[in-house]
Design a protein around this motif. Structure first.
Motif, PDB file in Angstrom:
ATOM      1  N   SER A 118       0.845  -1.196   0.000  1.00  0.00           N
ATOM      2  CA  SER A 118       0.000   0.000   0.000  1.00  0.00           C
ATOM      3  C   SER A 118       0.877   1.242   0.000  1.00  0.00           C
ATOM      4  N   LEU A 119       0.328   2.302  -0.531  1.00  0.00           N
ATOM      5  CA  LEU A 119       1.022   3.581  -0.565  1.00  0.00           C
ATOM      6  C   LEU A 119       0.907   4.197   0.825  1.00  0.00           C
ATOM      7  N   GLN A 120       2.048   4.468   1.448  1.00  0.00           N
ATOM      8  CA  GLN A 120       2.047   4.978   2.818  1.00  0.00           C
ATOM      9  C   GLN A 120       2.558   6.411   2.862  1.00  0.00           C
ATOM     10  N   LEU A 121       1.900   7.243   3.638  1.00  0.00           N
ATOM     11  CA  LEU A 121       2.381   8.601   3.887  1.00  0.00           C
ATOM     12  C   LEU A 121       3.367   8.564   5.047  1.00  0.00           C
ATOM     13  N   HIS A 122       4.423   9.358   4.940  1.00  0.00           N
ATOM     14  CA  HIS A 122       5.425   9.410   6.009  1.00  0.00           C
ATOM     15  C   HIS A 122       5.418  10.776   6.693  1.00  0.00           C
ATOM     16  N   ALA A 123       6.229  10.908   7.745  1.00  0.00           N
ATOM     17  CA  ALA A 123       6.264  12.159   8.527  1.00  0.00           C
ATOM     18  C   ALA A 123       6.586  13.347   7.625  1.00  0.00           C
ATOM     19  N   PRO A 124       5.792  14.412   7.707  1.00  0.00           N
ATOM     20  CA  PRO A 124       6.032  15.603   6.880  1.00  0.00           C
ATOM     21  C   PRO A 124       7.428  16.185   7.117  1.00  0.00           C
ATOM     22  N   GLU A 125       8.023  16.667   6.021  1.00  0.00           N
ATOM     23  CA  GLU A 125       9.356  17.288   6.089  1.00  0.00           C
ATOM     24  C   GLU A 125       9.201  18.777   5.824  1.00  0.00           C
ATOM     25  N   PRO A 126       9.396  19.608   6.862  1.00  0.00           N
ATOM     26  CA  PRO A 126       9.230  21.058   6.676  1.00  0.00           C
ATOM     27  C   PRO A 126      10.244  21.597   5.664  1.00  0.00           C
ATOM     28  N   ASP A 127       9.812  22.559   4.868  1.00  0.00           N
ATOM     29  CA  ASP A 127      10.699  23.266   3.956  1.00  0.00           C
ATOM     30  C   ASP A 127      11.757  23.989   4.795  1.00  0.00           C
ATOM     31  N   PRO A 128      13.052  23.775   4.520  1.00  0.00           N
ATOM     32  CA  PRO A 128      14.091  24.499   5.279  1.00  0.00           C
ATOM     33  C   PRO A 128      13.930  26.012   5.181  1.00  0.00           C
TER      34      PRO A 128
ATOM     35  N   GLN B  31      10.763  30.988  10.750  1.00  0.00           N
ATOM     36  CA  GLN B  31      11.068  30.366  12.045  1.00  0.00           C
ATOM     37  C   GLN B  31       9.827  30.282  12.931  1.00  0.00           C
ATOM     38  N   GLY B  32       9.721  29.202  13.670  1.00  0.00           N
ATOM     39  CA  GLY B  32       8.662  29.074  14.669  1.00  0.00           C
ATOM     40  C   GLY B  32       7.320  28.596  14.131  1.00  0.00           C
ATOM     41  N   LEU B  33       7.242  28.311  12.844  1.00  0.00           N
ATOM     42  CA  LEU B  33       5.984  27.805  12.267  1.00  0.00           C
ATOM     43  C   LEU B  33       5.724  26.389  12.761  1.00  0.00           C
ATOM     44  N   VAL B  34       4.516  26.151  13.245  1.00  0.00           N
ATOM     45  CA  VAL B  34       4.198  24.787  13.655  1.00  0.00           C
ATOM     46  C   VAL B  34       3.514  24.036  12.508  1.00  0.00           C
ATOM     47  N   MET B  35       3.686  22.736  12.524  1.00  0.00           N
ATOM     48  CA  MET B  35       3.084  21.894  11.500  1.00  0.00           C
ATOM     49  C   MET B  35       1.560  21.970  11.635  1.00  0.00           C
ATOM     50  N   PRO B  36       0.854  22.325  10.575  1.00  0.00           N
ATOM     51  CA  PRO B  36      -0.605  22.481  10.717  1.00  0.00           C
ATOM     52  C   PRO B  36      -1.309  21.137  10.905  1.00  0.00           C
TER      53      PRO B  36
ATOM     54  N   GLY C 187       6.197  22.390   2.893  1.00  0.00           N
ATOM     55  CA  GLY C 187       7.072  21.225   3.026  1.00  0.00           C
ATOM     56  C   GLY C 187       6.592  20.080   2.158  1.00  0.00           C
ATOM     57  N   VAL C 188       7.077  18.906   2.489  1.00  0.00           N
ATOM     58  CA  VAL C 188       6.754  17.723   1.699  1.00  0.00           C
ATOM     59  C   VAL C 188       6.133  16.664   2.612  1.00  0.00           C
ATOM     60  N   VAL C 189       5.071  16.019   2.155  1.00  0.00           N
ATOM     61  CA  VAL C 189       4.575  14.812   2.822  1.00  0.00           C
ATOM     62  C   VAL C 189       5.035  13.633   1.971  1.00  0.00           C
ATOM     63  N   PRO C 190       6.130  12.980   2.390  1.00  0.00           N
ATOM     64  CA  PRO C 190       6.671  11.881   1.583  1.00  0.00           C
ATOM     65  C   PRO C 190       5.709  10.695   1.545  1.00  0.00           C
ATOM     66  N   MET C 191       5.766   9.952   0.476  1.00  0.00           N
ATOM     67  CA  MET C 191       4.973   8.714   0.397  1.00  0.00           C
ATOM     68  C   MET C 191       5.764   7.652  -0.358  1.00  0.00           C
ATOM     69  N   SER C 192       5.481   6.429  -0.048  1.00  0.00           N
ATOM     70  CA  SER C 192       6.135   5.338  -0.780  1.00  0.00           C
ATOM     71  C   SER C 192       5.278   4.093  -0.712  1.00  0.00           C
TER      72      SER C 192
END
Lengths: 221, 221
Positions: A193-203, A207-212, B188-193
């Protein structure tokens, strides 16, 4: 699995089983379920007299399927008013049988045929693009910098009625030749199955933005 | 990310970045890497004067791509000697930008154009089918009930030289309009695989069969 009473009955049972495991579905609900689970699609069309396949995202609104792209896209321009085929496929598992011949793939797919038209009304186009964002990234639209009129202009939205097509679904264990079930060969399914992984914030994020929270509402497959 | 020295330099940097994140690759190695990672493909072809798209598995042997199906398949028969487009797409992530317009999808894709031919020699056909099993299910062939001549006959194998095509790869964070980077919007990116899960034995397996080691050699994506 039910125990067969005889070789003949086994054959009947297995052939019924085969049909049960791989089936075409011509009802709207089965088709919609596939379209709604997976935005990724492959659109077959003709360009320069030859078939081509465009991978893109589709979304459904009622009895229409939609997709979008750059207004400058040669592919989208070739599709308007022409015959196309929109195909959505999800891989659900490898099916390992006792013979090479009966190896298979568990999957859900949808195929729709028709002729798309371009959405020309600017307000309608904007509304459809918002609907796409709402479906793929629920809750995100409100956080975004509003769309500009130049962006709407630079985007083409195509839509096609869902009138001709079918879903096809295969699930469950392999279906082998009757005599092969006696062989000491491991058979089964390797699910995928296609799995979503932990979001990677844009570098480059401020600063200080929280993941929505809305990121957790994203679904695929 | 490097700090820009001026607004102008920032623009230049970002536009370079955009190219770096989404690029077409016309070298054989990039194309092969996509084909070898993902057997699932979508083949665009013409049937009854209209475009259609067949989801199926492809495998590569050197400079050719192969696929197979039932000898009775109307789709495969329509493809032989005709123009087709073989497309492979892997989804690697949703790219969430600060504007709806710059949302994107990280992906690896390959597209090959050409005219397939049918493998007519029976021994060659059998060899190619074994190669397919070896690639998709490494180590499994030796465990299987051998292929029968009827099964080889009932199977069509098509092959097409890899001469015209390209890979396209997008990776990395979103690329937004310069002024949007100052907005307090999480990007950012929400990776998937595609993930393989624990194998599910066929309930009809002979008692006492252990799961073969070769299952752990299956890779996808």
């Amino acid at each position: 699995m039910d125990q067969p009473q005889s070789d003949t009955e086994l054959k009947t049972d297995r052939s019924r089983l085969r049909r049960a495991h791989e089936k075409g579905a011509y009802d709207r609900d089965s088709l919609n379920a596939v379209l709604d689970a997976m935005p990724m699609c492959h659109i077959g069309y003709q360009i320069g007299g030859k078939p081509s396949v465009l991978p893109t995202l589709q979304w459904r609104e009622g009895n229409h399927v939609y997709w979008h792209g750059s207004s400058a896209s040669r592919a989208l321009r070739a599709m308007v008013g022409a015959d196309v085929c929109v195909t959505v496929t999800m891989l659900d598992g490898y099916v390992l049988a006792r013979s090479a011949f009966h190896h298979s793939v568990n999957h859900r797919s949808a195929m729709i045929f028709g002729r798309p038209e371009k959405v020309t009304d600017t307000a309608a186009k904007e509304k459809h693009l918002k609907t796409m964002v709402d479906q793929v990234f629920p809750g995100r639209w409100e956080d975004l910098r509003p769309m500009t009129s130049q962006e709407v202009k630079a985007t083409s939205v195509l839509r096609m009625p869902i009138t001709e097509g079918a879903a096809k679904i295969r699930s469950g264990p392999p279906v082998d030749d009757d005599e092969d079930y006696e062989l000491p060969i491991w058979a089964g399914v390797v699910p995928m199955s296609l799995q979503l992984h932990a979001p990677e914030p844009d570098p480059a994020n401020q600063q200080g933005l929280v993941m929505p929270d809305h990121l957790s509402r994203i679904r695929i497959g």
